[in-house]
Structures are given as structure tokens and as C-alpha cells.
Write a protein that holds these residues in place. Structure first.
Motif, PDB file in Angstrom:
ATOM      1  N   GLU A 231      -2.476   3.891   0.907  1.00  0.00           N
ATOM      2  CA  GLU A 231      -2.473   2.828   1.907  1.00  0.00           C
ATOM      3  C   GLU A 231      -3.712   1.953   1.774  1.00  0.00           C
ATOM      4  N   GLU A 232      -4.858   2.551   1.453  1.00  0.00           N
ATOM      5  CA  GLU A 232      -6.068   1.757   1.230  1.00  0.00           C
ATOM      6  C   GLU A 232      -5.905   0.866   0.003  1.00  0.00           C
ATOM      7  N   GLU A 233      -5.316   1.411  -1.067  1.00  0.00           N
ATOM      8  CA  GLU A 233      -5.078   0.604  -2.267  1.00  0.00           C
ATOM      9  C   GLU A 233      -4.113  -0.540  -1.969  1.00  0.00           C
ATOM     10  N   GLN A 271       0.240 -12.189 -11.109  1.00  0.00           N
ATOM     11  CA  GLN A 271      -0.246 -10.844 -11.401  1.00  0.00           C
ATOM     12  C   GLN A 271      -0.664 -10.120 -10.118  1.00  0.00           C
ATOM     13  N   ALA A 272      -1.236 -10.847  -9.158  1.00  0.00           N
ATOM     14  CA  ALA A 272      -1.608 -10.226  -7.882  1.00  0.00           C
ATOM     15  C   ALA A 272      -0.368  -9.761  -7.131  1.00  0.00           C
ATOM     16  N   ARG A 273       0.717 -10.526  -7.206  1.00  0.00           N
ATOM     17  CA  ARG A 273       1.967 -10.101  -6.567  1.00  0.00           C
ATOM     18  C   ARG A 273       2.515  -8.832  -7.220  1.00  0.00           C
ATOM     19  N   ILE A 274       2.400  -8.749  -8.529  1.00  0.00           N
ATOM     20  CA  ILE A 274       2.887  -7.549  -9.222  1.00  0.00           C
ATOM     21  C   ILE A 274       2.017  -6.351  -8.880  1.00  0.00           C
ATOM     22  N   LEU A 278       3.216  -2.879  -7.284  1.00  0.00           N
ATOM     23  CA  LEU A 278       2.863  -1.561  -7.828  1.00  0.00           C
ATOM     24  C   LEU A 278       2.230  -0.677  -6.758  1.00  0.00           C
ATOM     25  N   ALA A 279       1.369  -1.267  -5.934  1.00  0.00           N
ATOM     26  CA  ALA A 279       0.734  -0.491  -4.864  1.00  0.00           C
ATOM     27  C   ALA A 279       1.775  -0.032  -3.842  1.00  0.00           C
ATOM     28  N   ALA A 282       3.676   2.817  -5.410  1.00  0.00           N
ATOM     29  CA  ALA A 282       2.834   4.028  -5.440  1.00  0.00           C
ATOM     30  C   ALA A 282       2.785   4.694  -4.071  1.00  0.00           C
ATOM     31  N   LEU A 283       2.689   3.900  -3.018  1.00  0.00           N
ATOM     32  CA  LEU A 283       2.711   4.468  -1.665  1.00  0.00           C
ATOM     33  C   LEU A 283       4.056   5.122  -1.370  1.00  0.00           C
ATOM     34  N   ALA A 284       5.129   4.465  -1.768  1.00  0.00           N
ATOM     35  CA  ALA A 284       6.457   5.045  -1.553  1.00  0.00           C
ATOM     36  C   ALA A 284       6.614   6.361  -2.319  1.00  0.00           C
ATOM     37  N   GLN A 285       6.061   6.430  -3.525  1.00  0.00           N
ATOM     38  CA  GLN A 285       6.122   7.682  -4.284  1.00  0.00           C
ATOM     39  C   GLN A 285       5.375   8.796  -3.549  1.00  0.00           C
ATOM     40  N   ALA A 286       4.186   8.484  -3.032  1.00  0.00           N
ATOM     41  CA  ALA A 286       3.408   9.493  -2.304  1.00  0.00           C
ATOM     42  C   ALA A 286       4.150   9.948  -1.052  1.00  0.00           C
ATOM     43  N   GLN A 287       4.783   9.011  -0.357  1.00  0.00           N
ATOM     44  CA  GLN A 287       5.556   9.382   0.826  1.00  0.00           C
ATOM     45  C   GLN A 287       6.742  10.272   0.451  1.00  0.00           C
ATOM     46  N   ALA A 288       7.437   9.925  -0.640  1.00  0.00           N
ATOM     47  CA  ALA A 288       8.569  10.743  -1.073  1.00  0.00           C
ATOM     48  C   ALA A 288       8.116  12.151  -1.462  1.00  0.00           C
TER      49      ALA A 288
END
Length: 500
Positions: A231-233, A271-274, A278-279, A282-288
Motif C-alpha cells: 500500500e505504501e508503494e 511509464q508512471a501509469r504503468i 504494477l503497484a 502487486a497489492l492485489a497479489q499480496a491480498q490474494a
């Protein structure tokens, strides 16, 4: 010409041999089975090729002086083609790969590794399919050239012309054999690559069925800390996106260098949107991972929260899949523009800026590839959560939960279409929601008009019979008035100005 064509076709129709070794072809009288002389194992073909090429040398000396140079050039090309053909005969058929051996149980890391192997196998199969398709197209084109060379040989006159046409036909036939051999090798490679991809996909499904975890109390705490870090990332990625948007909004587009700087800032914004996407993944992966671990540890699971997170994952994947093609296309166009730019007249600062654009575009494409892999891993983790939910709550309840998530996802997608601009009337954009509003207003007006007309009809039935025509006129006037007013209200609701 007809007689020579008939004789040539007759020669092609005859068998070159009835038994024994193939007969070395003669360029002035190539029979129907002349190419069989060059078919068979490499050990048999190589001495025949050598004998054939050595026999052509003395025949060149018998040609007219003007034709000897063309014959020498043709002979060199034929020799090089035969060398390539013999080399292809030496190439072994590609060996197939085997997926990793089946295990009794799999961890999440094993599942993600198998997912990576499956994506690589699918990519290899797709690449092999593309190469086989191109080789098939090349073979078709080479076969057409071989047919044209055969027609030219049949139509050629006896003498030097027939001899040169025969040598051209040999060269065309070798090219056809080379293309056919390449297609054969690529087809075998495709079949084995596809078999490997299918086997890896089946092994991935087996890993999902046998997915297990040894869960400890500290694991849940670590995963919760990982979610906080993600979430911080994510917040940091949002700040970077806001900074990139600000940098892209303050640009000097009046000079070539300013426009180039603007293209660089636009690529940085993309690139900032991508990075933000990605962030989010990554958060969704950690939640899963957190939910799956909770299900495996027999912890009491809040199904409403799980449903909410699953819905957010589904919406995230839908949004990224909708935006990713545009990101990739925009980056590829930028990369093409930079690579095709003429650097000759540019100063040092402009060349440096061009190099920065090139580096940024390549990095952006790499990040899009990373996003593909991250999305694939998220889908695997979602499948793992579904499996864990089915084991923890029962298949029927997990099925209803999955159905609820899908229904809500479809509703969100339908609701999202209301914000899509369909067309513009002048400077006024018209969205799907505007069209829906117009339809609702007109439908209500029709119902209102029908109700009023029905009330007038009831009054008319109780009144004087001679006034029916007048009541009919009143009903139509009410209907037209209501519909005209409704149309003005509906069109005004989407932004059209009728004040005048």
C-alpha cells in the motif's frame, strides 16, 4: 513451338528408369522424375550432386560465348543452393521438452514458477507457429517460381536456350526443396512446442488441484505487513504519477527541442501509469496471498470482505486489459519515431534527448511485459483463492460467492459504459449515460401521454356521442404536446441549448 512443347511434355511423362540407380538428369531433356536423382539419404545424394555439377562444367564450354557468362553465374548459384540443401538434410529434427515431473503437493511458489514456465511454453509455441506460417508462405511463392521456370523450360527452343532454361529449372527446384525441408523442420518444432505447452498447462492445473500450505501464525502477520508495504508503494506510485502529469502539462511546444522534450515527458507519464498499474497488481497479489493463507489456516473468513477484494481484482484486471493495448501501441510508435529519426543535423543536446527517448521507450515496453507476467500471476492466485474457498466453505457457497462477484463485475462494467463518449453534437459530447437518460425521459412521457389519453377517453364515453371527434382531437393534441416537451427536456438534459 507446339511440336517442341509436345516433345518436352512427352519427355516429362516418361519414366527415367525402371529399376536400378536413378539416372543423372540431362539439362536438355529433363524427364518427369529427374528430381528423384537428388532424393534419399545425405550419403547417397552428396556424390550425385558432385557428379552432376562436375558434368555441367564441360557443357558450358560448348555454349555460345555470350551464354557462357550467364551459365557460369547460374552454376555458382546452383552449387550454393545444393550446399544449403545438403546442410539442411544434416539438421536433426528438434527434440521435444518435457514439463517438470508431477509432485504430490505444490506450494504457491511452485505454482507461480509453473505459471512462468507455462507462459514461456505458450510464447515458444506461438513463435514456432509464426515461423511455420512464414515458411509456408515462402514455400508457396517458391513453388510458383518453380512452375514458372518449368513453363519457361517447356517453351524454350532447342540448343543453348533449352540448356540455360534447364539449369534455371534446377535452381528453382532446389529452392523449392530447401523451403519444403525448412517447413518440415519447423512443423515438427511447432508440433513438439505445442505439445510441451499443452503438457505444461495440464501440469499447472494439477498444481492448482494439489496446492497445499504449511501455515503458521507468523505467516499471516508477515502477509499483513507485506500488504501494508504494498500500500505504501502504491501511494508512492500515485505521487510519481501526479508529478509526471504536472511535468507533462508544462511544456514548450514552439521549438523542435521543446516538442522532443514533450514527447519524452509524455513517455514518462505513460511509464508512471504503468508503474501505478504494477503497484496495484502487486497489492492485489499480496491480498490474494493473505486470503488464501487465511483459508488454508482454517481462520474465520469474512466472505463479504473477500467478495469486495475479489471484485476489486476483477475490475483491476479489466481496466488494465483495456488500457494496455493503447500503452503498447503508443510506446511502439514512439520507439519507431526515435529509431527512424535523422541524427545527422542534430546538435549534441538534441541527440542526448533522442537517446533518452529511446531508452525510456524500451524501458516502457519492458514494463508492459512485466505487467503481463504480474497479471498472469494474479490470475493464478485468484484461482488458488477460489480453490481454498471451495474447500473451506463448500462448493455450493463458494459457487454463489463467485457468481456474486461476477454479477457485480458485470454491473460495474455496464455502469462504466455510461461514461464512454459515443459521439459529439457540436462541442457537446454524448455518452452512453446521456442516451439512457433520453430513453428514460421519452419512456416516461409516453406513459404519461397514454394515461392522459385514457382518462380523456373515459370522459368522452360518459359525454355526448356527437363530441367524439372533438375528444379525439384533444387526445392527439395532448399527446403531441407532451412528446414535444419531453423531446426538448431530453435533449436539454444532455447539454444541448434550446434557450433561444
Amino acid at each position: 513451338m507446339l511440336l517442341s512443347g509436345f516433345l518436352a511434355i512427352s519427355g516429362w511423362a516418361q519414366e527415367t528408369e525402371e529399376a536400378g540407380a536413378p539416372v543423372e538428369p540431362e539439362l536438355r531433356s529433363l524427364g518427369a522424375g529427374w528430381w528423384t536423382y537428388f532424393e534419399g539419404p545425405r550419403a547417397d545424394i552428396e556424390p550425385r550432386v558432385q557428379s552432376f555439377l562436375e558434368g555441367i562444367g564441360p557443357e558450358i564450354a560448348e555454349l555460345e560465348p555470350l551464354n557462357q557468362a550467364a551459365a557460369e553465374s547460374l552454376l555458382k548459384a546452383v552449387g550454393e543452393s545444393f550446399t544449403a540443401y545438403l546442410k539442411l538434410l544434416d539438421d536433426p529434427e528438434p527434440a521435444g521438452e518435457e514439463p517438470p515431473p508431477a509432485e504430490e503437493s505444490y506450494s504457491v511458489d511452485d505454482l507461480l514458477e509453473l505459471g512462468r514456465l507455462s507462459r514461456e511454453a505458450d510464447a515458444e509455441a506461438a513463435a514456432a507457429r509464426g515461423e511455420a506460417d512464414r515458411a509456408r508462405e515462402i514455400l508457396a511463392e517458391v513453388s510458383r517460381r518453380r512452375d514458372a521456370a518449368f513453363d519457361a523450360y517447356v517453351d524454350s527452343e532447342a540448343g543453348d536456350a533449352r540448356w540455360l532454361a534447364g539449369l534455371r529449372l534446377v535452381r528453382a527446384r532446389i529452392s523449392q526443396a530447401i523451403s519444403a525441408r525448412r517447413l518440415q523442420l519447423l512443423t515438427v518444432r511447432l508440433e513438439r512446442a505445442q505439445a510441451h505447452a499443452d503438457a505444461t498447462t495440464r501440469r499447472l492445473g494439477l498444481a492448482l488441484e494439489r496446492l497445499e500450505a504449511s501455515v503458521e501464525a507468523s505467516d499471516l502477520e508477515k502477509l499483513q505487513a507485506q500488504i501494508a508495504a504494498r500500500e505504501e508503494e502504491l501511494e508512492k506510485a500515485r505521487e510519481e504519477l501526479r508529478s509526471a502529469e504536472l511535468a507533462a502539462s508544462v511544456l514548450d511546444l514552439d521549438t523542435p527541442q521543446g516538442r522532443a522534450k514533450g514527447r519524452l515527458e509524455q513517455q514518462n507519464l505513460l511509464q508512471a501509469r504503468i508503474r501505478l498499474a504494477l503497484a496495484e497488481v502487486a497489492l492485489a497479489q499480496a491480498q490474494a496471498m493473505r486470503w488464501w493463507t487465511a483459508l488454508e489456516s482454517d481462520e474465520t473468513v469474512d466472505l463479504s470482505m473477500l467478495e469486495k477484494d475479489a471484485l476489486s481484482w476483477s475490475e483491476l484486471e479489466r481496466r488494465i486489459e483495456a488500457e494496455k493495448p493503447e500503452w503498447r501501441l503508443e510506446t511502439e510508435n514512439e520507439l519507431l519515431a526515435v529509431q527512424s529519426a535523422d541524427r545527422g543535423d542534430l546538435d549534441k543536446a538534441s541527440r542526448t534527448l533522442l537517446d533518452q527517448r529511446l531508452t525510456t521507450a524500451r524501458d516502457t515496453l519492458a514494463r508492459v511485459g512485466n505487467l503481463d507476467e504480474a497479471e498472469s500471476d494474479l490470475k493464478l492466485l485468484r484461482d488458488a483463492v477460489d480453490k481454498g474457498l471451495a474447500r473451506n466453505t463448500g462448493r455450493i457457497e463458494s459457487w454463489f460467492t463467485a457468481l456474486s462477484v461476477q454479477a457485480k463485475a458485470l454491473w460495474l462494467r455496464a455502469a462504466g459504459l455510461t461514461d464512454v463518449t459515443l459521439f459529439s453534437v457540436g462541442e457537446t459530447p454524448v455518452t452512453g449515460g446521456d442516451i439512457l437518460r433520453v430513453i428514460i425521459i421519452l419512456a416516461l412521457a409516453i406513459l404519461w401521454s397514454r394515461g392522459i389519453r385514457h382518462a380523456i377517453s373515459l370522459v368522452a364515453e360518459r359525454g355526448h356521442p356527437g363530441a367524439q371527434a372533438s375528444f379525439y382531437t384533444v387526445r392527439r393534441l395532448y399527446h403531441y404536446t407532451i412528446m414535444i416537451v419531453a423531446i426538448f427536456i431530453a435533449l436539454s438534459s444532455i447539454g444541448l441549448d434550446f434557450s433561444n
